[in-house]
Enzyme design. Sequence first.
Site, PDB file in Angstrom:
ATOM      1  CD  GLU A   1      40.654   4.041  24.713  1.00  0.00           C
ATOM      2  OE1 GLU A   1      39.667   3.705  24.054  1.00  0.00           O
ATOM      3  OE2 GLU A   1      41.022   3.419  25.734  1.00  0.00           O
TER       4      GLU A   1
ATOM      5  CB  CYS B   1      37.636  -1.012  29.288  1.00  0.00           C
ATOM      6  SG  CYS B   1      37.890  -2.450  28.246  1.00  0.00           S
TER       7      CYS B   1
END
Length: 171
Positions: free
Chosen positions: A112, A65
């Site tokens: 996010e 990620c």
Amino acid sequence: MEQDIILVDELDTPVGIMPKLLAHQLGKLHRAFSVFIFNSKGELLIQQRAAHKYHSAGQWANSCCSHPAPNEDTMVAAKRRLMEELGFTTQLSHVGHFLYHAQVNGGLTEHEYDHLFIGNYDGTIMPNPDEISAIRWLHPSALQKEIKQNPEQFTPWFKLIINKYPQLKFN
């Protein structure tokens, strides 16, 4: 040199650029991606974040990620980070996105717009020790059990994704 990341609105429209640490300190919404790599046995590759990471150090997370750089396509960024973190690349499919907001250690905030990618891989993995302390392949049912027994050992975004997108557990 600190990485700049893309600030976005709730529709993923870019609204600015900011240094990554500052965005996490201020809790600014920014673009990110999470990659899930499965092997031919249906196991998911997970990684333990390196001990020196400024947040979520030592916790287990999905395969890879990160954040795309300004003007970088998110799929391109996901493949780039797979190579940088795990030493391989593979075909990825974009399977969705979700918005989340979570406190992490050190008073930082993950806020996010996270793009989700899946891929398959059975080859050699070369974890980058600057990014990763350990890797494991886990069957989704074993992963679910571990998360329930020891939730503090897993990153907030990983737990959210696993709970929100159960179909990822069976690819």
